[in-house]
Design an enzyme around this catalytic site. Structure first.
Site, PDB file in Angstrom:
ATOM      1  N   PRO A 134       0.828  -1.223   0.000  1.00 17.47           N
ATOM      2  CA  PRO A 134       0.000   0.000   0.000  1.00 17.47           C
ATOM      3  C   PRO A 134       0.857   1.266   0.000  1.00 17.47           C
ATOM      4  CG  PRO A 134      -0.766  -1.575   1.663  1.00 17.47           C
ATOM      5  CD  PRO A 134       0.545  -2.091   1.168  1.00 17.47           C
ATOM      6  N   TYR A 135       1.982   1.226   0.711  1.00 13.81           N
ATOM      7  CA  TYR A 135       2.896   2.374   0.724  1.00 13.81           C
ATOM      8  C   TYR A 135       3.447   2.647  -0.675  1.00 13.81           C
ATOM      9  CZ  TYR A 135       7.125   5.083   1.755  1.00 13.81           C
ATOM     10  OH  TYR A 135       8.109   6.040   1.766  1.00 13.81           O
ATOM     11  N   ARG A 136       3.831   1.580  -1.339  1.00 14.31           N
ATOM     12  CA  ARG A 136       4.387   1.748  -2.685  1.00 14.31           C
ATOM     13  C   ARG A 136       3.340   2.275  -3.671  1.00 14.31           C
ATOM     14  NH1 ARG A 136       7.796  -3.905  -2.952  1.00 14.31           N
ATOM     15  NH2 ARG A 136       9.707  -3.157  -1.953  1.00 14.31           N
ATOM     16  N   LYS A 181       3.273   5.995  -3.057  1.00 19.40           N
ATOM     17  CA  LYS A 181       4.479   6.651  -3.577  1.00 19.40           C
ATOM     18  C   LYS A 181       4.468   6.664  -5.110  1.00 19.40           C
ATOM     19  CE  LYS A 181       7.345   8.195  -1.326  1.00 19.40           C
ATOM     20  NZ  LYS A 181       7.370   9.610  -0.818  1.00 19.40           N
TER      21      LYS A 181
END
Lengths: 214, 214
Positions: A124-126, A129
């Site tokens: 989810p972070y990627r 980003k």
């Protein structure tokens, strides 16, 4: 140059302010909270309030370049990933476009190019980003996107390894200090405009490493 | 037309399949789990497996149009909002581009245009939907984006109200059934290509309501 660092009290931001000052720039440290002002001054920056979720207009006035080094961090929920890492980044780009601040450096993350690659916990972070990077890249600004691999708090060594193309074997961790020094080098090298640079620990002096092979 | 509905077992997807069949189309119901196949067949759809977080290639083969009606829903974390509502939507658009399936209808959400408007609790969702909408809009596909206000499970009435421009007073809730019927009407009206339509409960027959005022 007046260089505004968004997320100036974060891990990379703290390393970046004194390095900008050492290189002869005037760093502006954008933070959310006045309690962080003294820490910014101690690192040679002019502190300014700016809330990526709230009042942000005016924060970047006078800046010649902006570095997005903010991040919601590991201690908050994925809601903050959406609001800070993604939407806050978009707001920062928009603010630069509005104020005609043309130079923009985005601190992104390793494998943002392929968000649903392993490991699952970081996907989810990627996604956030990657979407922020795409927005940055498509903007009319002169942008450089840095995608460092795993970050450490080690001392900077002034050397890194870069990959303009993806190479899976390049996974060596990199210190926040060397990421910060790479930001300074990118601001001083117009060849990095329009580039997305994967960044690893390595043995090439930073100024040489970021020279494009084009 | 063969119309693939991604998220066919969701609230709007379930309403959409029989309406597509009634209008003479061949609905394909894309679901994550084979246990949902029978429910898709009962609603007149051809069930297919497709996992927005995993294997998705091939799921849309043969489709003439795709409707993105998937959503992570309120019972999962914001990580799934990033992975399904945002990245899953991007993957769906990419799959259509790859297969030259040109017609795409996105079910978005009210105020995705202004994600950090109140109320605070829904902001991260709106960020995801907005970023998915932007990706959809910028794609080479023939897209229509629908942004319905609060959804209900009421019976469809066949009437709605639309706003091509934002009007704050237009907040009347709308049934999932009427959103589904609006999707069918959009697929049959080329004037809606390239439009982002805010959708509310109202009194105008759907076919008339979606006629652009251009």
């Amino acid at each position: 140059m007046q260089v505004a660092v968004i997320g100036a009290n974060g891990g990379i931001g703290r390393e970046l302010l004194p390095r900008l000052a050492d290189a002869g720039h005037d760093p502006i440290g954008v933070v959310r909270d006045k309690s962080q002002f003294e820490a910014i001054r101690e690192r040679g920056g002019e502190p300014r309030l700016g809330d990526l979720e709230g009042a942000f207009t005016g924060t970047l006035r006078g800046a010649d370049a902006v570095v997005f080094a903010a991040g919601s961090g590991g201690a908050t929920g994925w809601d903050k990933t959406l609001l800070i890492d993604l939407w806050g980044a978009r707001r920062s780009v928009d603010a630069c476009v509005e104020r005609a601040i043309n130079r923009f450096v985005m601190i992104s993350a390793y494998k943002a190019s392929d968000p649903i690659a392993e490991p699952e916990a970081i996907r989810p972070y990627r996604v956030a980003k990657r979407c922020a990077d795409d927005y940055t890249e498509r903007s009319p600004l002169d942008t450089t996107i840095l995608r460092p691999t795993t970050l450490t708090d080690d001392e900077g060594v002034g050397c890194v390894s870069v990959a303009y193309e993806y190479r899976d074997e390049d996974r060596e961790a990199i210190s926040r200090a060397d990421v910060a020094q790479t930001v300074v080098a990118c601001l001083e090298n117009e060849e990095t405009i329009g580039e997305t640079i994967r960044l690893f620990g390595g043995n090439t002096p930073i100024e040489n490493a970021i020279r494009s092979n084009d």
